[in-house]
Structures are given as C-alpha cells and as structure tokens.
Design a protein around this motif. Structure first.
Motif, PDB file in Angstrom:
ATOM      1  N   GLY A   1     -23.358  35.560 -53.718  1.00  0.00           N
ATOM      2  CA  GLY A   1     -22.390  36.182 -54.619  1.00  0.00           C
ATOM      3  C   GLY A   1     -21.004  35.588 -54.537  1.00  0.00           C
ATOM      4  N   GLU A   2     -20.730  34.764 -53.523  1.00  0.00           N
ATOM      5  CA  GLU A   2     -19.418  34.125 -53.400  1.00  0.00           C
ATOM      6  C   GLU A   2     -19.363  32.871 -54.257  1.00  0.00           C
ATOM      7  N   ALA A   3     -18.248  32.700 -54.947  1.00  0.00           N
ATOM      8  CA  ALA A   3     -18.074  31.505 -55.786  1.00  0.00           C
ATOM      9  C   ALA A   3     -17.592  30.323 -54.960  1.00  0.00           C
ATOM     10  N   GLN A   4     -16.805  30.590 -53.923  1.00  0.00           N
ATOM     11  CA  GLN A   4     -16.200  29.536 -53.120  1.00  0.00           C
ATOM     12  C   GLN A   4     -16.856  29.456 -51.742  1.00  0.00           C
ATOM     13  N   ALA A   5     -17.096  28.227 -51.303  1.00  0.00           N
ATOM     14  CA  ALA A   5     -17.599  28.020 -49.944  1.00  0.00           C
ATOM     15  C   ALA A   5     -16.437  28.106 -48.956  1.00  0.00           C
ATOM     16  N   ARG A   6     -16.741  28.413 -47.716  1.00  0.00           N
ATOM     17  CA  ARG A   6     -15.716  28.470 -46.671  1.00  0.00           C
ATOM     18  C   ARG A   6     -16.260  27.783 -45.420  1.00  0.00           C
ATOM     19  N   THR A   7     -15.362  27.340 -44.582  1.00  0.00           N
ATOM     20  CA  THR A   7     -15.783  26.667 -43.360  1.00  0.00           C
ATOM     21  C   THR A   7     -15.984  27.694 -42.248  1.00  0.00           C
ATOM     22  N   ARG A   8     -16.939  27.404 -41.391  1.00  0.00           N
ATOM     23  CA  ARG A   8     -17.201  28.243 -40.225  1.00  0.00           C
ATOM     24  C   ARG A   8     -17.142  27.350 -38.992  1.00  0.00           C
ATOM     25  N   GLN A   9     -16.225  27.662 -38.083  1.00  0.00           N
ATOM     26  CA  GLN A   9     -16.019  26.826 -36.913  1.00  0.00           C
ATOM     27  C   GLN A   9     -16.934  27.246 -35.769  1.00  0.00           C
ATOM     28  N   ALA A  10     -17.197  26.306 -34.893  1.00  0.00           N
ATOM     29  CA  ALA A  10     -18.031  26.582 -33.727  1.00  0.00           C
ATOM     30  C   ALA A  10     -17.284  27.487 -32.754  1.00  0.00           C
ATOM     31  N   ASP A  11     -17.952  27.848 -31.671  1.00  0.00           N
ATOM     32  CA  ASP A  11     -17.327  28.704 -30.667  1.00  0.00           C
ATOM     33  C   ASP A  11     -16.194  27.972 -29.963  1.00  0.00           C
ATOM     34  N   ALA A  12     -15.377  28.722 -29.229  1.00  0.00           N
ATOM     35  CA  ALA A  12     -14.161  28.172 -28.620  1.00  0.00           C
ATOM     36  C   ALA A  12     -14.457  27.048 -27.636  1.00  0.00           C
ATOM     37  N   VAL A  13     -15.577  27.136 -26.929  1.00  0.00           N
ATOM     38  CA  VAL A  13     -15.931  26.091 -25.956  1.00  0.00           C
ATOM     39  C   VAL A  13     -16.138  24.759 -26.668  1.00  0.00           C
ATOM     40  N   ALA A  14     -16.925  24.769 -27.735  1.00  0.00           N
ATOM     41  CA  ALA A  14     -17.200  23.532 -28.471  1.00  0.00           C
ATOM     42  C   ALA A  14     -15.938  22.984 -29.126  1.00  0.00           C
ATOM     43  N   VAL A  15     -15.128  23.865 -29.698  1.00  0.00           N
ATOM     44  CA  VAL A  15     -13.892  23.429 -30.348  1.00  0.00           C
ATOM     45  C   VAL A  15     -12.958  22.759 -29.348  1.00  0.00           C
ATOM     46  N   GLY A  16     -12.812  23.373 -28.183  1.00  0.00           N
ATOM     47  CA  GLY A  16     -11.941  22.792 -27.161  1.00  0.00           C
ATOM     48  C   GLY A  16     -12.405  21.419 -26.714  1.00  0.00           C
ATOM     49  N   ARG A  17     -13.700  21.259 -26.524  1.00  0.00           N
ATOM     50  CA  ARG A  17     -14.243  19.957 -26.122  1.00  0.00           C
ATOM     51  C   ARG A  17     -13.970  18.890 -27.176  1.00  0.00           C
ATOM     52  N   MET A  18     -14.276  19.207 -28.425  1.00  0.00           N
ATOM     53  CA  MET A  18     -14.107  18.228 -29.489  1.00  0.00           C
ATOM     54  C   MET A  18     -12.639  17.850 -29.664  1.00  0.00           C
ATOM     55  N   ARG A  19     -11.751  18.828 -29.512  1.00  0.00           N
ATOM     56  CA  ARG A  19     -10.324  18.555 -29.662  1.00  0.00           C
ATOM     57  C   ARG A  19      -9.832  17.610 -28.567  1.00  0.00           C
ATOM     58  N   ARG A  20     -10.236  17.872 -27.320  1.00  0.00           N
ATOM     59  CA  ARG A  20      -9.793  17.025 -26.204  1.00  0.00           C
ATOM     60  C   ARG A  20     -10.364  15.609 -26.325  1.00  0.00           C
ATOM     61  N   LEU A  21     -11.650  15.504 -26.631  1.00  0.00           N
ATOM     62  CA  LEU A  21     -12.272  14.185 -26.744  1.00  0.00           C
ATOM     63  C   LEU A  21     -11.686  13.395 -27.904  1.00  0.00           C
ATOM     64  N   ASN A  22     -11.386  14.081 -29.001  1.00  0.00           N
ATOM     65  CA  ASN A  22     -10.781  13.399 -30.142  1.00  0.00           C
ATOM     66  C   ASN A  22      -9.408  12.842 -29.776  1.00  0.00           C
ATOM     67  N   ALA A  23      -8.618  13.640 -29.046  1.00  0.00           N
ATOM     68  CA  ALA A  23      -7.281  13.183 -28.650  1.00  0.00           C
ATOM     69  C   ALA A  23      -7.368  11.967 -27.728  1.00  0.00           C
ATOM     70  N   ILE A  24      -8.332  11.982 -26.802  1.00  0.00           N
ATOM     71  CA  ILE A  24      -8.496  10.840 -25.893  1.00  0.00           C
ATOM     72  C   ILE A  24      -8.903   9.594 -26.663  1.00  0.00           C
ATOM     73  N   ALA A  25      -9.905   9.727 -27.549  1.00  0.00           N
ATOM     74  CA  ALA A  25     -10.375   8.571 -28.316  1.00  0.00           C
ATOM     75  C   ALA A  25      -9.278   8.034 -29.226  1.00  0.00           C
ATOM     76  N   ALA A  26      -8.587   8.937 -29.931  1.00  0.00           N
ATOM     77  CA  ALA A  26      -7.531   8.505 -30.850  1.00  0.00           C
ATOM     78  C   ALA A  26      -6.409   7.795 -30.099  1.00  0.00           C
ATOM     79  N   GLY A  27      -5.988   8.372 -28.985  1.00  0.00           N
ATOM     80  CA  GLY A  27      -4.916   7.754 -28.206  1.00  0.00           C
ATOM     81  C   GLY A  27      -5.321   6.410 -27.633  1.00  0.00           C
ATOM     82  N   ALA A  28      -6.561   6.322 -27.149  1.00  0.00           N
ATOM     83  CA  ALA A  28      -7.020   5.072 -26.544  1.00  0.00           C
ATOM     84  C   ALA A  28      -7.087   3.944 -27.565  1.00  0.00           C
ATOM     85  N   PHE A  29      -7.611   4.223 -28.761  1.00  0.00           N
ATOM     86  CA  PHE A  29      -7.698   3.175 -29.781  1.00  0.00           C
ATOM     87  C   PHE A  29      -6.320   2.824 -30.337  1.00  0.00           C
ATOM     88  N   THR A  30      -5.422   3.798 -30.403  1.00  0.00           N
ATOM     89  CA  THR A  30      -4.061   3.502 -30.866  1.00  0.00           C
ATOM     90  C   THR A  30      -3.364   2.545 -29.904  1.00  0.00           C
TER      91      THR A  30
END
Length: 278
Positions: free
Chosen positions: A47-76
């Motif tokens: 019944g919803e016209a618009q899709a919405r995002t659903r984020q993972a649990d806090a543990v997964a979000v924290g891991r992905m955020r930290r790993l992304n920052a390390i990878a981004a900083g290292a390649f920069t």
C-alpha cells in the motif's frame, strides 16, 4: 537456491540485486554494494507508494562505518604518496627517494585493500523472511568466491600484495636488466591486471550487469574513477619495461605521468568513499 518469489539480477553467476516478498508483505530489495558499503536495503510495505531504506543493526553499521573510514583514508593517502613519488621521479632528485615514497604508499594500499576485503567478509547478511540485514559473526577471513563483492575486493587486495613485491624489489640496487624486468616490471604488470579485473567486477556490481553510465550514483563515480586509475597504472607499467638492448625504459615520461595520474584517481576515489558510508 533462488525461491520462486525472488527476482535476482546481475551478471553470469553473480547476483548483485535481489527483489523478494518478505513474510509481512510488500517488497524488499537487496543490493550487494548498498548492503556492503551502507549496511542497508530498500523496503516498500503493502500500500505504500514510496520505498524506504532499512538499515542493519547497530553492530553491523558500526563495523561498516569503521572499515569504510580505514579503506577511504588508506587509499587517499596511498594515492597521494604515489603521486608524489611519480612527481619526484619526473622532476625531482632521483629514483631512490621516489622508490621509498612508493613503498610507503604501497603499505597504505595494502591497508586499504584488506579493509575493503574485510567489509565484504563482514557484510551483514540478509534475513529474507523479515526483510532486514543482521550482523554476521566477525571474521578476519572467509572464502566466498561466488560473491562478486568478495571476488572484487579479494583481487584488489591480492593486487596490492603483488605491487608490494614490485615496490620492495625497486629498492634493491645494482639489478641487471633481466632482474629489473623479472622482479620489478613483471609484478607491476600482474598487479595492474588484478586491479583491472577487480575494477571491472566492481562496475558490474554497481551496474547490476554490463558496465554502463550511472552518473547519478556516487558509487558509480567511485568505481569508475578507480578503474580509470587502474587503466593509467597499466599504461604506466607497459611504458616501464626495460629494453634489454639499451637498458632504458620504453618511455620514462609515460611511466611517470601514468603513475601520477592513476594515483590521483585513487586518491580522489578514496576521498569520495568517505561519503559512501552508513
């Protein structure tokens, strides 16, 4: 096994996007890179016209955020050091200084490559019944070649390790022409090839099939810029072959400028990656 109510998309044996119907109705859409980089999927209730995002649990979000920052900083940083090394090789004091700068930059590339692989290994997995992502048990290593994100990041990391052989060998003094081509040039070519294959798989992952323009997506720009950097690295490597007859490189200017331009691409890609986070 794909269920009858699931609609997979991708290329060859790889699924990069999957649409299905959770038990509570509506639809859910999982995308490989979105789950890995932003720890989220897309859902639309009945019944919803618009899709919405659903984020993972806090543990997964924290891991992905930290790993992304390390990878981004290292390649920069790694890309910036490679660009500096190439600039000094072209205009500066000599090969020894550039070789040490390249070697240091290579360590940052190793770090970025492994952090990227860890992102894939620890990507939250899909709970198909509930239409959500949940954290997996942390692991430093998994063998999952059937996943396009794992294969792409594994080849990227392998490429950085092979480059390490090239960079370490370039620090050696008094090598013959044969030794230069075997210990420095050959690993350089192998590393560039691994980077190119990894980048192609990343484009397939973002485009959900044949690579094409998706200029409205940040992920596409990151992958495309990095792939351009890989192409420029390959051009540089081809020009860096030492001719046995003369002992000179095929074209030292192309070798240096190709490395410099390719390194800038990876550095820019790393900076953009800071914004591709949960």
């Amino acid at each position: 096994m794909v269920r009858a109510e699931e609609h997979p998309e991708g290329a060859g044996p790889f699924t990069t996007r999957l649409t299905w119907r959770p038990r509570d109705g509506g639809t859910a859409v999982w995308e490989s890179r979105l789950a890995r980089k932003r720890a989220r999927l897309t859902v639309r209730a009945t019944g919803e016209a618009q899709a919405r995002t659903r984020q993972a649990d806090a543990v997964a979000v924290g891991r992905m955020r930290r790993l992304n920052a390390i990878a981004a900083g290292a390649f920069t940083v790694g890309g910036a050091l490679f660009a500096l090394g190439a600039g000094l090789a072209q205009f500066g004091p000599g090969d020894v200084t550039s070789a040490w700068i390249y070697f240091t930059g290579g360590l940052f590339f190793n770090t970025g490559g492994y952090a990227s692989l860890l992102q894939s290994i620890n990507t939250p997995h899909r709970d198909g019944e509930a239409g959500r992502l949940i954290a997996r048990p942390w692991s430093w290593w998994r063998y999952e070649p059937a996943r396009i994100d794992w294969l792409s990041t594994f080849l990227l990391f392998a490429g950085t390790l092979v480059f390490g052989v090239n960079l370490l060998s370039s620090l050696l003094q008094g090598l013959s022409v044969h030794q230069m081509n075997r210990l420095v040039w050959a690993p350089d070519m192998v590393g560039c090839t691994l980077f190119l294959v990894s980048g192609h798989l990343a484009l397939v992952e973002v485009c959900h099939g044949r690579p094409r323009m998706r200029a409205h997506e940040l992920a596409w720009w990151i992958v495309a810029i990095n792939q351009l950097g890989s192409v420029l690295f390959m051009v540089s490597a081809l020009a860096a072959f030492t001719r046995p007859a003369t002992g000179n490189l095929v074209n030292v200017d192309i070798a240096n400028w190709g490395t410099l331009a390719g390194a800038v691409c990876f550095s820019v890609g790393g900076m953009l990656q800071f914004s591709e986070r949960p």
